[in-house]
Write a protein that holds these residues in place. Structure first.
Motif, PDB file in Angstrom:
ATOM      1  N   SER A  56       0.823  -1.217   0.000  1.00 42.28           N
ATOM      2  CA  SER A  56       0.000   0.000   0.000  1.00 42.28           C
ATOM      3  C   SER A  56       0.854   1.262   0.000  1.00 42.28           C
ATOM      4  O   SER A  56       0.523   2.260  -0.646  1.00 42.28           O
ATOM      5  CB  SER A  56      -0.945   0.006   1.206  1.00 42.28           C
ATOM      6  N   ASN A  57       1.978   1.243   0.724  1.00 42.78           N
ATOM      7  CA  ASN A  57       2.868   2.408   0.756  1.00 42.78           C
ATOM      8  C   ASN A  57       3.594   2.622  -0.569  1.00 42.78           C
ATOM      9  O   ASN A  57       4.091   3.724  -0.836  1.00 42.78           O
ATOM     10  CB  ASN A  57       3.892   2.263   1.883  1.00 42.78           C
ATOM     11  N   ALA A  58       3.655   1.551  -1.394  1.00 43.58           N
ATOM     12  CA  ALA A  58       4.321   1.663  -2.696  1.00 43.58           C
ATOM     13  C   ALA A  58       3.318   1.742  -3.836  1.00 43.58           C
ATOM     14  O   ALA A  58       3.706   1.702  -5.013  1.00 43.58           O
ATOM     15  CB  ALA A  58       5.239   0.468  -2.912  1.00 43.58           C
ATOM     16  N   ASN A  59       2.025   1.860  -3.482  1.00 45.31           N
ATOM     17  CA  ASN A  59       0.971   1.918  -4.505  1.00 45.31           C
ATOM     18  C   ASN A  59       1.029   0.733  -5.469  1.00 45.31           C
ATOM     19  O   ASN A  59       0.739   0.858  -6.661  1.00 45.31           O
ATOM     20  CB  ASN A  59       1.051   3.227  -5.301  1.00 45.31           C
ATOM     21  N   GLY A  60       1.464  -0.431  -4.954  1.00 44.44           N
ATOM     22  CA  GLY A  60       1.487  -1.653  -5.754  1.00 44.44           C
ATOM     23  C   GLY A  60       2.617  -1.746  -6.740  1.00 44.44           C
ATOM     24  O   GLY A  60       2.694  -2.701  -7.525  1.00 44.44           O
ATOM     25  N   VAL A  61       3.555  -0.795  -6.736  1.00 41.00           N
ATOM     26  CA  VAL A  61       4.702  -0.823  -7.654  1.00 41.00           C
ATOM     27  C   VAL A  61       5.771  -1.722  -7.037  1.00 41.00           C
ATOM     28  O   VAL A  61       6.394  -1.365  -6.029  1.00 41.00           O
ATOM     29  CB  VAL A  61       5.261   0.596  -7.895  1.00 41.00           C
ATOM     30  N   LEU A  62       5.996  -2.889  -7.632  1.00 41.03           N
ATOM     31  CA  LEU A  62       6.822  -3.912  -6.989  1.00 41.03           C
ATOM     32  C   LEU A  62       8.277  -3.486  -6.755  1.00 41.03           C
ATOM     33  O   LEU A  62       8.838  -3.792  -5.696  1.00 41.03           O
ATOM     34  CB  LEU A  62       6.762  -5.218  -7.786  1.00 41.03           C
ATOM     35  N   PRO A  63       8.943  -2.817  -7.693  1.00 42.53           N
ATOM     36  CA  PRO A  63      10.306  -2.360  -7.379  1.00 42.53           C
ATOM     37  C   PRO A  63      10.348  -1.437  -6.163  1.00 42.53           C
ATOM     38  O   PRO A  63      11.304  -1.481  -5.379  1.00 42.53           O
ATOM     39  CB  PRO A  63      10.740  -1.631  -8.655  1.00 42.53           C
ATOM     40  N   LEU A  64       9.309  -0.614  -5.987  1.00 46.92           N
ATOM     41  CA  LEU A  64       9.249   0.267  -4.826  1.00 46.92           C
ATOM     42  C   LEU A  64       8.928  -0.526  -3.562  1.00 46.92           C
ATOM     43  O   LEU A  64       9.454  -0.228  -2.481  1.00 46.92           O
ATOM     44  CB  LEU A  64       8.206   1.359  -5.056  1.00 46.92           C
ATOM     45  N   VAL A  65       8.079  -1.564  -3.691  1.00 46.41           N
ATOM     46  CA  VAL A  65       7.837  -2.478  -2.560  1.00 46.41           C
ATOM     47  C   VAL A  65       9.159  -3.082  -2.111  1.00 46.41           C
ATOM     48  O   VAL A  65       9.470  -3.145  -0.917  1.00 46.41           O
ATOM     49  CB  VAL A  65       6.845  -3.597  -2.961  1.00 46.41           C
ATOM     50  N   ALA A  66       9.961  -3.533  -3.082  1.00 46.22           N
ATOM     51  CA  ALA A  66      11.268  -4.130  -2.764  1.00 46.22           C
ATOM     52  C   ALA A  66      12.180  -3.119  -2.073  1.00 46.22           C
ATOM     53  O   ALA A  66      12.929  -3.469  -1.148  1.00 46.22           O
ATOM     54  CB  ALA A  66      11.924  -4.648  -4.045  1.00 46.22           C
ATOM     55  N   THR A  67      12.126  -1.858  -2.499  1.00 51.64           N
ATOM     56  CA  THR A  67      12.945  -0.811  -1.879  1.00 51.64           C
ATOM     57  C   THR A  67      12.598  -0.647  -0.403  1.00 51.64           C
ATOM     58  O   THR A  67      13.489  -0.573   0.461  1.00 51.64           O
ATOM     59  CB  THR A  67      12.736   0.526  -2.611  1.00 51.64           C
ATOM     60  N   LEU A  68      11.310  -0.616  -0.090  1.00 56.41           N
ATOM     61  CA  LEU A  68      10.864  -0.435   1.298  1.00 56.41           C
ATOM     62  C   LEU A  68      11.233  -1.645   2.151  1.00 56.41           C
ATOM     63  O   LEU A  68      11.673  -1.490   3.297  1.00 56.41           O
ATOM     64  CB  LEU A  68       9.353  -0.206   1.327  1.00 56.41           C
ATOM     65  N   ILE A  69      11.067  -2.844   1.597  1.00 56.60           N
ATOM     66  CA  ILE A  69      11.426  -4.062   2.337  1.00 56.60           C
ATOM     67  C   ILE A  69      12.936  -4.102   2.571  1.00 56.60           C
ATOM     68  O   ILE A  69      13.398  -4.452   3.664  1.00 56.60           O
ATOM     69  CB  ILE A  69      10.959  -5.311   1.575  1.00 56.60           C
ATOM     70  N   ALA A  70      13.715  -3.730   1.552  1.00 60.15           N
ATOM     71  CA  ALA A  70      15.167  -3.740   1.677  1.00 60.15           C
ATOM     72  C   ALA A  70      15.633  -2.826   2.809  1.00 60.15           C
ATOM     73  O   ALA A  70      16.543  -3.165   3.581  1.00 60.15           O
ATOM     74  CB  ALA A  70      15.821  -3.325   0.354  1.00 60.15           C
ATOM     75  N   LYS A  71      15.004  -1.667   2.929  1.00 59.77           N
ATOM     76  CA  LYS A  71      15.383  -0.710   3.979  1.00 59.77           C
ATOM     77  C   LYS A  71      15.094  -1.269   5.366  1.00 59.77           C
ATOM     78  O   LYS A  71      15.934  -1.188   6.271  1.00 59.77           O
ATOM     79  CB  LYS A  71      14.631   0.604   3.766  1.00 59.77           C
ATOM     80  N   ASP A  72      13.920  -1.864   5.546  1.00 64.01           N
ATOM     81  CA  ASP A  72      13.565  -2.440   6.848  1.00 64.01           C
ATOM     82  C   ASP A  72      14.358  -3.703   7.142  1.00 64.01           C
ATOM     83  O   ASP A  72      14.690  -3.989   8.299  1.00 64.01           O
ATOM     84  CB  ASP A  72      12.063  -2.751   6.899  1.00 64.01           C
ATOM     85  N   PHE A  73      14.674  -4.459   6.086  1.00 69.61           N
ATOM     86  CA  PHE A  73      15.443  -5.686   6.271  1.00 69.61           C
ATOM     87  C   PHE A  73      16.850  -5.359   6.767  1.00 69.61           C
ATOM     88  O   PHE A  73      17.401  -6.050   7.634  1.00 69.61           O
ATOM     89  CB  PHE A  73      15.510  -6.464   4.953  1.00 69.61           C
ATOM     90  N   GLN A  74      17.434  -4.311   6.215  1.00 73.92           N
ATOM     91  CA  GLN A  74      18.767  -3.866   6.643  1.00 73.92           C
ATOM     92  C   GLN A  74      18.782  -3.571   8.146  1.00 73.92           C
ATOM     93  O   GLN A  74      19.712  -3.952   8.866  1.00 73.92           O
ATOM     94  CB  GLN A  74      19.150  -2.618   5.833  1.00 73.92           C
ATOM     95  N   LYS A  75      17.756  -2.915   8.620  1.00 68.21           N
ATOM     96  CA  LYS A  75      17.670  -2.580  10.044  1.00 68.21           C
ATOM     97  C   LYS A  75      17.432  -3.826  10.892  1.00 68.21           C
ATOM     98  O   LYS A  75      18.048  -4.002  11.947  1.00 68.21           O
ATOM     99  CB  LYS A  75      16.541  -1.564  10.259  1.00 68.21           C
ATOM    100  N   LYS A  76      16.570  -4.711  10.410  1.00 68.54           N
ATOM    101  CA  LYS A  76      16.165  -5.896  11.165  1.00 68.54           C
ATOM    102  C   LYS A  76      17.341  -6.829  11.452  1.00 68.54           C
ATOM    103  O   LYS A  76      17.488  -7.339  12.574  1.00 68.54           O
ATOM    104  CB  LYS A  76      15.088  -6.652  10.379  1.00 68.54           C
ATOM    105  N   ILE A  77      18.190  -7.075  10.458  1.00 65.68           N
ATOM    106  CA  ILE A  77      19.240  -8.088  10.630  1.00 65.68           C
ATOM    107  C   ILE A  77      20.277  -7.686  11.672  1.00 65.68           C
ATOM    108  O   ILE A  77      20.909  -8.552  12.288  1.00 65.68           O
ATOM    109  CB  ILE A  77      19.950  -8.392   9.285  1.00 65.68           C
ATOM    110  N   TRP A  78      20.471  -6.382  11.879  1.00 63.52           N
ATOM    111  CA  TRP A  78      21.462  -5.946  12.853  1.00 63.52           C
ATOM    112  C   TRP A  78      20.883  -5.875  14.270  1.00 63.52           C
ATOM    113  O   TRP A  78      21.643  -5.768  15.236  1.00 63.52           O
ATOM    114  CB  TRP A  78      22.033  -4.588  12.460  1.00 63.52           C
ATOM    115  N   GLU A  79      19.579  -5.945  14.377  1.00 62.57           N
ATOM    116  CA  GLU A  79      18.943  -5.835  15.692  1.00 62.57           C
ATOM    117  C   GLU A  79      18.448  -7.171  16.237  1.00 62.57           C
ATOM    118  O   GLU A  79      18.323  -7.337  17.448  1.00 62.57           O
ATOM    119  CB  GLU A  79      17.755  -4.857  15.608  1.00 62.57           C
ATOM    120  N   ASP A  80      18.147  -8.106  15.359  1.00 62.84           N
ATOM    121  CA  ASP A  80      17.534  -9.375  15.763  1.00 62.84           C
ATOM    122  C   ASP A  80      18.584 -10.478  15.772  1.00 62.84           C
ATOM    123  O   ASP A  80      19.251 -10.735  14.767  1.00 62.84           O
ATOM    124  CB  ASP A  80      16.409  -9.729  14.784  1.00 62.84           C
TER     125      ASP A  80
END
Length: 513
Positions: A56-80
């Motif tokens: 929904s935050n990427a308006n269904g544009v998959l490359p933008l969905v991937a961008t948002l997931i990549a940003k959160d994934f980067q944060k997640k791996i160093w904290e978990d």
């Protein structure tokens, strides 16, 4: 006219063999990989957020969905702590906030790849036919390495940069234009990656124009509405004049999957709208792809693509070099008295100004192996085989049988002979550490007879040399090698090099000293 003959008729109008252009549907068909949105859902789940949040935050544009997931994934791996092993393994190689996501995708997709083609249990017949296709090359936007397994002898170019700045032969090659999991940073995943790819599309199109104009291009695993394919074809069309456009017409063939089980393949005509141009295309709708592959194979050239690519490379190098050395035999033009004396010959190998008295330079690895296994009855002269033929053969070549034929039965005798420069294989030279380890872990209780009876031909080539040899086993190994000679040496079976190693092993245990 049935389907197969119709497709043969279409392909036979072209002087060249096809290129395959493979999309995600191809990998989904053979190795069960997820669609792109399904793959993104896997990683959204690992982060702990609903996929809908990103979509929904990427308006269904998959490359933008991937961008948002990549940003959160980067944060997640160093904290978990769950990702501590992942960070230890790859952390030092990350160079951007998107790197962790790309390495995670690569590791995930790698887990889907089987060690051997024979391990894929679905559509095995299609895969078997596919790997025998004598196509000129492959273009793919897939990241996985399945197609690398199918065509192991093809040269691989990863990403736009590697293709654009390479001396590619446009033959016997795989162009992985969206990157490969073997180089995680090369993956085209996020919006930034797609923007960069789009900026270079005109350069990529310029590189591929000759290919598209001269070859049938068979698209498998794409929708006709795929924006990446439309953008690439548009870039190519914009570079063509009217004459070249005529050559491109009817070169594009799209294979669509018909979900109706056992549906009869159908060929139809359609068009792709590029600006104000209606580009004619051929559409194949099929549930079973075997007839498509059989049609492609029925018009294949007699010389394998990898051999032609090698010839093309050598000829190209010969033209560029200022010092061809002994790659050519040159005769002074003044010594040619009339044009009827002129003959042109292009061959691969070193041409001498004095031909061999009995032609043993033309005897290759196939004839040598046949002699060792007792397949042929030509009674080759072992002295000439050792002096002339074997030194001209690259790769693994058996030698002990021929040495025995000329009366040599020890290392000491060989050191005093004219053949002292030949390398004699020891078992360790023929072994693979990985397969030896796997044999010891999984199959150590199996003897030669068990392996030959229970394993497929490729696994026999991999593992049989690690089993303890008993006197009767030498005969069993020879029978296996004779039975499968045509598959590996004539039809170029995928693991031909392992077959040749096994021939050398047989030569060693049967004739060695």
């Amino acid at each position: 006219m049935n389907f197969e003959n119709k497709l043969i008729n279409i392909l036979s109008k072209k002087a060249t063999s096809p290129f395959l252009f493979l999309g995600s549907g191809f990998s989904r068909r053979y190795i069960g990989l997820e669609k792109w949105d399904e793959l993104l859902k896997v990683f959204a789940k690992q982060i702990g957020k609903p996929y809908g949040y990103y979509n929904s935050n990427a308006n269904g544009v998959l490359p933008l969905v991937a961008t948002l997931i990549a940003k959160d994934f980067q944060k997640k791996i160093w904290e978990d702590d769950v990702f501590s092993h992942f960070c230890q393994k790859y952390g030092d190689m990350f160079c951007s906030e998107e790197s962790a996501f790309k390495y995670a995708i690569s590791e995930y997709l790698q887990s889907k790849i089987k060690p051997y083609l024979s391990d894929y249990k679905t559509l095995t017949k299609e895969i078997e036919i596919l790997q025998k296709l004598n196509i000129d090359g492959i273009i793919t936007t897939n990241w996985d390495t399945f197609i690398d397994q199918v065509f192991p002898d093809y040269k691989i170019y990863i990403g736009q940069e590697e293709l654009l700045f390479s001396d590619s032969m446009l033959m016997g090659e795989i162009f992985k234009i969206h990157g490969s999991i073997t180089i995680p940073e090369s993956l085209v995943v996020t919006q930034k990656d797609y923007d960069m790819f789009a900026n270079k599309n005109p350069y990529l199109a310029a590189k591929l124009i000759t290919l598209f104009v001269e070859h049938p291009i068979i698209f498998i695993g794409y929708s006709l509405n795929d924006p990446n394919i439309i953008a690439l074809i548009s870039s190519i069309v914009l570079c063509l004049n009217s004459e070249k456009m005529k050559l491109l017409q009817n070169n594009l063939i799209f294979v669509e999957f018909n979900e109706t089980p056992n549906a009869i393949p159908v060929i139809s005509e359609s068009s792709m709208v590029i600006g104000d141009i209606n580009l004619p295309i051929t559409i194949i709708s099929a549930f079973d792809y075997e007839p498509i592959y059989y049609a492609i194979n029925s018009i294949q050239r007699k010389i394998p693509t990898k051999v032609l690519r090698f010839c093309k490379e050598q000829f190209y190098e010969l033209i560029l070099t200022q010092d061809p050395k002994n790659k050519m035999a040159v005769i002074d033009g003044n010594n040619i008295e009339n044009t009827s004396d002129i003959e042109f010959l292009w061959g691969v190998g070193v041409v001498s100004n004095q031909p061999s008295s009995i032609g043993y330079t033309s005897i290759g690895i196939n004839e040598i192996i046949q002699d060792v296994l007792g397949i042929n009855k030509a009674h080759l002269d072992s002295d000439n085989i050792l002096k002339i033929s074997i030194p001209e053969c690259p790769g693994y070549v058996p030698k002990f049988k021929f040495l025995r034929d000329v009366g040599i039965s020890s290392i000491e005798e060989m050191k005093k002979s004219p053949y002292k420069g030949l390398e004699l294989y020891k078992k360790e030279k023929l072994e693979s550490k990985a397969y030896k380890k796997m044999y010891l872990q999984k199959y150590s209780k199996k003897n030669v007879s068990d392996i030959i009876k229970q394993f497929d031909k490729d696994k026999i080539c991999f593992f049989v040399m690690y089993a303890k040899i008993r006197p009767d086993d030498i005969k069993l190994i020879r029978e296996f090698l004779v039975e499968n000679f045509d598959y590996y040496m004539i039809n170029n079976g995928k693991y031909k090099s392992y077959y040749r190693k096994l021939v050398c092993y047989y030569d060693m245990i049967a004739y060695g000293f």
